[in-house]
Design a protein around this motif. Structure first.
Motif, PDB file in Angstrom:
ATOM      1  N   TRP A 233      31.993  31.471  36.685  1.00  0.00           N
ATOM      2  CA  TRP A 233      32.176  32.708  35.934  1.00  0.00           C
ATOM      3  C   TRP A 233      32.575  32.362  34.502  1.00  0.00           C
ATOM      4  CZ3 TRP A 233      30.086  36.200  38.781  1.00  0.00           C
ATOM      5  CH2 TRP A 233      30.306  36.267  40.163  1.00  0.00           C
ATOM      6  N   ALA A 234      31.968  33.044  33.545  1.00  0.00           N
ATOM      7  CA  ALA A 234      32.346  32.904  32.134  1.00  0.00           C
ATOM      8  C   ALA A 234      32.876  34.258  31.674  1.00  0.00           C
ATOM      9  CB  ALA A 234      31.157  32.470  31.286  1.00  0.00           C
ATOM     10  N   PRO A 235      34.196  34.458  31.710  1.00  0.00           N
ATOM     11  CA  PRO A 235      34.760  35.756  31.334  1.00  0.00           C
ATOM     12  C   PRO A 235      34.865  35.984  29.827  1.00  0.00           C
ATOM     13  CG  PRO A 235      36.506  34.295  32.064  1.00  0.00           C
ATOM     14  CD  PRO A 235      35.220  33.540  32.248  1.00  0.00           C
ATOM     15  N   GLY A 236      34.144  35.192  29.036  1.00  0.00           N
ATOM     16  CA  GLY A 236      34.134  35.381  27.594  1.00  0.00           C
ATOM     17  C   GLY A 236      33.255  34.340  26.943  1.00  0.00           C
ATOM     18  N   ASN A 237      33.057  34.492  25.641  1.00  0.00           N
ATOM     19  CA  ASN A 237      32.279  33.525  24.868  1.00  0.00           C
ATOM     20  C   ASN A 237      32.757  33.526  23.420  1.00  0.00           C
ATOM     21  OD1 ASN A 237      29.788  31.780  24.348  1.00  0.00           O
ATOM     22  ND2 ASN A 237      29.438  33.455  22.914  1.00  0.00           N
ATOM     23  N   GLU A 238      33.063  32.350  22.907  1.00  0.00           N
ATOM     24  CA  GLU A 238      33.425  32.132  21.502  1.00  0.00           C
ATOM     25  C   GLU A 238      34.518  33.075  20.993  1.00  0.00           C
ATOM     26  OE1 GLU A 238      29.873  32.038  19.099  1.00  0.00           O
ATOM     27  OE2 GLU A 238      29.445  29.982  19.719  1.00  0.00           O
ATOM     28  N   PRO A 239      35.680  33.111  21.666  1.00  0.00           N
ATOM     29  CA  PRO A 239      36.776  33.915  21.115  1.00  0.00           C
ATOM     30  C   PRO A 239      37.244  33.355  19.773  1.00  0.00           C
ATOM     31  CG  PRO A 239      37.564  32.518  22.898  1.00  0.00           C
ATOM     32  CD  PRO A 239      36.065  32.401  22.894  1.00  0.00           C
ATOM     33  N   ASN A 240      37.783  34.247  18.966  1.00  0.00           N
ATOM     34  CA  ASN A 240      38.298  33.906  17.635  1.00  0.00           C
ATOM     35  C   ASN A 240      37.236  33.249  16.750  1.00  0.00           C
ATOM     36  OD1 ASN A 240      40.395  33.979  15.711  1.00  0.00           O
ATOM     37  ND2 ASN A 240      40.914  31.845  16.099  1.00  0.00           N
TER      38      ASN A 240
ATOM     39  N   ARG B 299      29.423  42.655  41.948  1.00  0.00           N
ATOM     40  CA  ARG B 299      27.959  42.714  42.071  1.00  0.00           C
ATOM     41  C   ARG B 299      27.352  41.386  42.494  1.00  0.00           C
ATOM     42  NH1 ARG B 299      23.475  43.195  37.297  1.00  0.00           N
ATOM     43  NH2 ARG B 299      23.973  40.962  37.296  1.00  0.00           N
ATOM     44  N   ASP B 300      27.857  40.269  41.940  1.00  0.00           N
ATOM     45  CA  ASP B 300      27.152  38.989  42.036  1.00  0.00           C
ATOM     46  C   ASP B 300      27.840  37.941  42.903  1.00  0.00           C
ATOM     47  OD1 ASP B 300      25.333  40.140  40.333  1.00  0.00           O
ATOM     48  OD2 ASP B 300      26.116  39.162  38.526  1.00  0.00           O
ATOM     49  N   LYS B 301      28.915  38.295  43.588  1.00  0.00           N
ATOM     50  CA  LYS B 301      29.735  37.315  44.308  1.00  0.00           C
ATOM     51  C   LYS B 301      29.010  36.613  45.448  1.00  0.00           C
ATOM     52  CE  LYS B 301      31.475  41.205  47.022  1.00  0.00           C
ATOM     53  NZ  LYS B 301      32.638  42.073  47.271  1.00  0.00           N
ATOM     54  N   ASN B 302      27.953  37.233  45.995  1.00  0.00           N
ATOM     55  CA  ASN B 302      27.281  36.643  47.159  1.00  0.00           C
ATOM     56  C   ASN B 302      26.052  35.815  46.803  1.00  0.00           C
ATOM     57  OD1 ASN B 302      29.114  37.792  49.024  1.00  0.00           O
ATOM     58  ND2 ASN B 302      28.023  39.749  48.937  1.00  0.00           N
ATOM     59  N   HIS B 303      25.816  35.607  45.523  1.00  0.00           N
ATOM     60  CA  HIS B 303      24.668  34.790  45.115  1.00  0.00           C
ATOM     61  C   HIS B 303      25.049  33.312  45.110  1.00  0.00           C
ATOM     62  CE1 HIS B 303      21.768  37.879  43.889  1.00  0.00           C
ATOM     63  NE2 HIS B 303      22.796  38.572  43.438  1.00  0.00           N
TER      64      HIS B 303
ATOM     65  N   LYS C  42      40.228  34.360  38.802  1.00  0.00           N
ATOM     66  CA  LYS C  42      40.433  33.489  39.962  1.00  0.00           C
ATOM     67  C   LYS C  42      41.024  34.258  41.138  1.00  0.00           C
ATOM     68  CE  LYS C  42      40.232  29.354  39.699  1.00  0.00           C
ATOM     69  NZ  LYS C  42      39.153  28.367  39.994  1.00  0.00           N
ATOM     70  N   LEU C  43      41.790  35.301  40.854  1.00  0.00           N
ATOM     71  CA  LEU C  43      42.319  36.140  41.929  1.00  0.00           C
ATOM     72  C   LEU C  43      41.181  36.853  42.660  1.00  0.00           C
ATOM     73  CD1 LEU C  43      44.819  37.478  43.336  1.00  0.00           C
ATOM     74  CD2 LEU C  43      44.661  39.273  41.596  1.00  0.00           C
ATOM     75  N   LEU C  44      40.220  37.361  41.907  1.00  0.00           N
ATOM     76  CA  LEU C  44      39.082  38.055  42.511  1.00  0.00           C
ATOM     77  C   LEU C  44      38.153  37.093  43.237  1.00  0.00           C
ATOM     78  CD1 LEU C  44      38.135  40.596  39.685  1.00  0.00           C
ATOM     79  CD2 LEU C  44      39.504  41.008  41.736  1.00  0.00           C
TER      80      LEU C  44
ATOM     81  N   THR D 292      31.421  40.698  51.553  1.00  0.00           N
ATOM     82  CA  THR D 292      31.773  39.490  50.813  1.00  0.00           C
ATOM     83  C   THR D 292      31.544  38.282  51.714  1.00  0.00           C
ATOM     84  OG1 THR D 292      33.470  40.657  49.544  1.00  0.00           O
ATOM     85  CG2 THR D 292      33.578  38.252  49.553  1.00  0.00           C
ATOM     86  N   ILE D 293      30.735  37.345  51.235  1.00  0.00           N
ATOM     87  CA  ILE D 293      30.424  36.135  51.994  1.00  0.00           C
ATOM     88  C   ILE D 293      30.930  34.927  51.221  1.00  0.00           C
ATOM     89  CG2 ILE D 293      28.587  34.725  53.001  1.00  0.00           C
ATOM     90  CD1 ILE D 293      26.845  37.271  53.030  1.00  0.00           C
TER      91      ILE D 293
END
Length: 409
Positions: A222-229, A212-216, A253-255, A12-13
């Motif tokens: 981060w988008a943890p969702g799209n168009e709920p409800n 997988r993508d944290k070092n890019h 945010k914790l991760l 992790t960088i």
């Protein structure tokens, strides 16, 4: 692939900007079943080679160091350092791992999105991995073509709507200086059907994406969702939606506390969506002038302006318009505001961009979509979703030239 019995399991960088010429790198390394006694770090970049050796006494290692005369990663100069990690026991090398990284910092400050402490405005697209015959399969030639078209149109960013893309997309974004909003496949959650298993599965996908993508360096949100409800269910607003998204955003945010979190909101969820409470950047998907107020561009733009002003005033957060657009049949033309024509798409996108860029609380505009793409059959779709500014085989529509002019200012 295979690994030795003792190997470098995870890296992790994290980076920060300390001054105009100094950057900080924080490094965490996990080892598998390690009895190693030494780790060697080799940092290559900006004409220098830095070698650091550290003694090991457990299966995890953490350090941080400064880079003087640091060359920061940005859209204009996407400079990448290389880190080679070597794991030793009794001077015998057990494993080595190399990774490229960029030194950059992304944060929200009031109504601004800052990259390396400078305001950035996002210009680009919601995309899809889609092409005739191969569907969502990875095609490296197509990947190069898409990036060249985004560069031609003066875009600087894209969203991985609505799922993690192949890693090669992010590798290329790192090298070419594109900013990426990275999304998990949590689309249009129906809160009449969510339960504990939904939440667990959702968190699993977030964890896998970040791991997988944290070092890019290209990944800035981060988008943890799209168009709920999307269904517009009233029970979403009785605390169910608020509790769910609070837990999801806090977990994200914790991760990774180094990147903002955003969840694109849809028209049906409205201007009081619970996701706004927990998003660092408020993202809006809006289709006034298409699904609502069809054919009435000026009415559509005024309605959207009123809504954006309300949201900005209430939540005091930056607004990012993550989707807007109109289906367009290549070759259809009209001298009036006629839907499905190239002129209508071009004018609608132009008016939306003028509105978005006129506000001091906006941080970006992503057109839906980069290119026409295949969808499930539906009476609203003529074989494809036709909202692309390029057709499915990447030929430009009139709107592509309009956006090139707007974004090239």
């Amino acid at each position: 692939y295979t690994t030795p019995k003792q190997f470098i399991k995870d890296v992790t960088i994290k980076t920060k900007i300390l001054s105009a010429a100094k950057g900080k790198v924080k490094l965490n390394i996990d080892f598998e079943k390690s009895t190693a006694d030494k780790v060697v770090l080799n940092i290559f970049g900006n004409g220098e080679v830095i070698i650091k050796e550290f003694a090991l006494n457990n299966s995890a290692f953490e350090t941080e160091f400064d880079l003087n005369e640091c060359r920061f990663w940005s859209c204009a100069d996407p400079y990448l350092y290389e880190l080679k990690i070597e794991l030793f026991e009794d001077e015998a090398c057990l494993d080595e791992y190399s990774i490229k990284f960029g030194v950059r910092e992304i944060k929200v400050d009031g109504y601004k999105l800052l990259l390396n402490n400078e305001p950035i405005f996002l210009k680009g697209f919601g995309k899809h991995e889609d092409f005739p015959v191969i569907g969502k399969g990875l095609n490296l030639a197509l990947l190069v073509k898409d990036f060249s078209l985004m560069k031609w149109i003066n875009a600087n960013s894209f969203r991985t709507s609505h799922y993690p893309y192949a890693e090669e997309w992010l590798d290329f974004a790192d090298e070419k200086g594109f900013l990426v909003i990275n999304e998990v496949p949590a689309v249009s959650l129906d809160f009449r059907k969510t339960n504990g298993a939904t939440l667990k599965n959702h968190k699993d996908f977030i964890r896998k994406l970040i791991n997988r993508d944290k070092n890019h360096p290209s990944v800035i949100m981060w988008a943890p969702g799209n168009e709920p409800n999307l269904v517009g269910e009233d029970s979403y607003y009785n605390g169910t939606g608020d509790n769910y998204w609070k837990e999801i955003c806090e977990y994200t945010k914790l991760l990774d506390p180094t990147r903002p979190v955003t969840i694109p909101n849809c028209q049906r969820a409205g201007k009081d969506d619970p996701v706004f409470n927990y998003s660092d950047v408020i993202s809006l998907n809006r289709y006034y002038g298409w699904y609502e107020n069809p054919g009435l561009i000026n009415t559509a733009v005024k309605r959207f302006e009123d809504e954006m002003d309300y949201i900005a005033e209430k939540y005091k957060k930056p607004i990012f318009v993550t989707e807007f657009g109109a289906d367009t049949m290549p070759g259809f033309h009209s001298i009036s505001d006629q839907m499905f024509t190239e002129e209508y798409q071009s004018e609608l996108l132009k008016k939306y961009c003028e509105l978005i860029e006129s506000k001091n609380y906006t941080v970006g505009e992503h057109v839906w979509n980069f290119a026409d793409f295949k969808t499930p059959q539906h009476f609203r779709r003529v074989v494809l979703n036709l909202k692309g500014v390029f057709n499915r085989t990447r030929d430009p529509k009139l709107a592509a030239f309009t956006l090139r002019k707007i974004w090239g200012k």
